[in-house]
Design a protein around this motif. Sequence first.
Motif, PDB file in Angstrom:
ATOM      1  N   UNK A 221     102.732  39.659  67.245  1.00 39.56           N
ATOM      2  CA  UNK A 221     102.481  38.391  66.561  1.00 39.56           C
ATOM      3  C   UNK A 221     103.741  37.983  65.809  1.00 39.56           C
ATOM      4  N   UNK A 222     104.160  36.745  65.976  1.00 40.60           N
ATOM      5  CA  UNK A 222     105.366  36.245  65.321  1.00 40.60           C
ATOM      6  C   UNK A 222     105.044  35.746  63.914  1.00 40.60           C
ATOM      7  N   UNK A 228     100.626  29.951  60.860  1.00 40.55           N
ATOM      8  CA  UNK A 228      99.642  29.017  61.402  1.00 40.55           C
ATOM      9  C   UNK A 228      98.223  29.537  61.229  1.00 40.55           C
ATOM     10  N   UNK A 229      98.045  30.842  61.354  1.00 41.46           N
ATOM     11  CA  UNK A 229      96.716  31.439  61.193  1.00 41.46           C
ATOM     12  C   UNK A 229      96.174  31.182  59.793  1.00 41.46           C
ATOM     13  N   UNK A 230      96.979  31.439  58.767  1.00 47.51           N
ATOM     14  CA  UNK A 230      96.504  31.276  57.394  1.00 47.51           C
ATOM     15  C   UNK A 230      96.418  29.801  56.990  1.00 47.51           C
ATOM     16  N   UNK A 231      97.335  28.980  57.475  1.00 54.81           N
ATOM     17  CA  UNK A 231      97.278  27.557  57.114  1.00 54.81           C
ATOM     18  C   UNK A 231      96.066  26.876  57.736  1.00 54.81           C
ATOM     19  N   UNK A 232      95.689  27.262  58.936  1.00 52.10           N
ATOM     20  CA  UNK A 232      94.531  26.644  59.578  1.00 52.10           C
ATOM     21  C   UNK A 232      93.220  27.059  58.924  1.00 52.10           C
ATOM     22  N   UNK A 271      89.438  41.401  58.254  1.00 51.65           N
ATOM     23  CA  UNK A 271      88.571  41.774  59.359  1.00 51.65           C
ATOM     24  C   UNK A 271      88.701  40.852  60.552  1.00 51.65           C
ATOM     25  N   UNK A 272      89.298  39.674  60.379  1.00 45.38           N
ATOM     26  CA  UNK A 272      89.505  38.771  61.503  1.00 45.38           C
ATOM     27  C   UNK A 272      90.610  39.304  62.412  1.00 45.38           C
ATOM     28  N   UNK A 273      90.524  38.981  63.670  1.00 47.73           N
ATOM     29  CA  UNK A 273      91.492  39.481  64.652  1.00 47.73           C
ATOM     30  C   UNK A 273      92.643  38.494  64.750  1.00 47.73           C
ATOM     31  N   UNK A 274      93.848  39.022  64.563  1.00 46.68           N
ATOM     32  CA  UNK A 274      95.079  38.251  64.732  1.00 46.68           C
ATOM     33  C   UNK A 274      95.903  38.961  65.794  1.00 46.68           C
TER      34      UNK A 274
END
Length: 298
Positions: A221-222, A228-232, A271-274
Amino acid sequence: MAAVVDNSDEAMGAVKNNDLVVETAKSESEVFNVQNLVDMFTKLNPLAKEFFPSSYYHDRTKKTDIFNQIPVNKQSDGNENFSNKRGKNNFNQGRRRLNGRGFRAQRDDGIRRTVYVSNIDLTITEEQLASLFSNCGQVVDCRVCGDPHSVLRFAFVEFADEDGARAALNIDGTMLGFYPVRVLPSKTAILPVNPTFLPRSEDEREMCTRTVYCTNIDKKVSQAEVKNFFESTCGEVTCLRLLGDQVHSTRIAFVEFAVAESAILALNCSGMVLGTQPIRVSPSKTPVRPRVTRPTLQ
């Protein structure tokens, strides 16, 4: 008994080359077993490996000189240096064992002074949790962590003495936020944080309230994907520091948001998958400081 070669110098040279020549004078029954004779000389050889402690082999460049300094007769006066060397080495080993025992004793003392707290509401800060337990004794550290298997969180609270930890067990079942907290004796101690990373000013303490610490991040993961994951999900990210090395299979990140509310929402992401890994998110004790750029030499 068979007679060995008359010339003793030639015999010793033959022993070193594993090519001892034995002459039989009477009969074949009196012939020495060459290998047994070689083994005998090897065991009696004062330069054999078993005569030396392992510390002598650390410095390979000086091994030959050390061997030449050891006298053949173990009872000689010159062997005092050898005995001192062994005594010094044994003393160092004992001191290392003592340090290990001291470390374990210090760790066990920290465990006895620490309690494990679970069912912590996401809206509860470390300051509020420490304030709840301050009536039991002096709180020296409080560490809230995200639980990847629950929407709630858990924490470790360390006291200055064991009496505070025992008194904290009476708080079990007390309502804190929307849930009753559960308090149990801890099985682990809190690892100390490098003091140079802790907040140095009010501004940096305010930055910590807007920052989360994220672990178990997939190496594929870059940094842009993490942002983008946290901002969304949570809100605007103002700073992000993604760290990793060649030893660990995953990476960590410090994510700073524009507002503290976004950091609280980010705790729900635990717990979310990244990528391919479920991430773990907890409040950060350290701010994300700007990198110091070194001036280039002209």
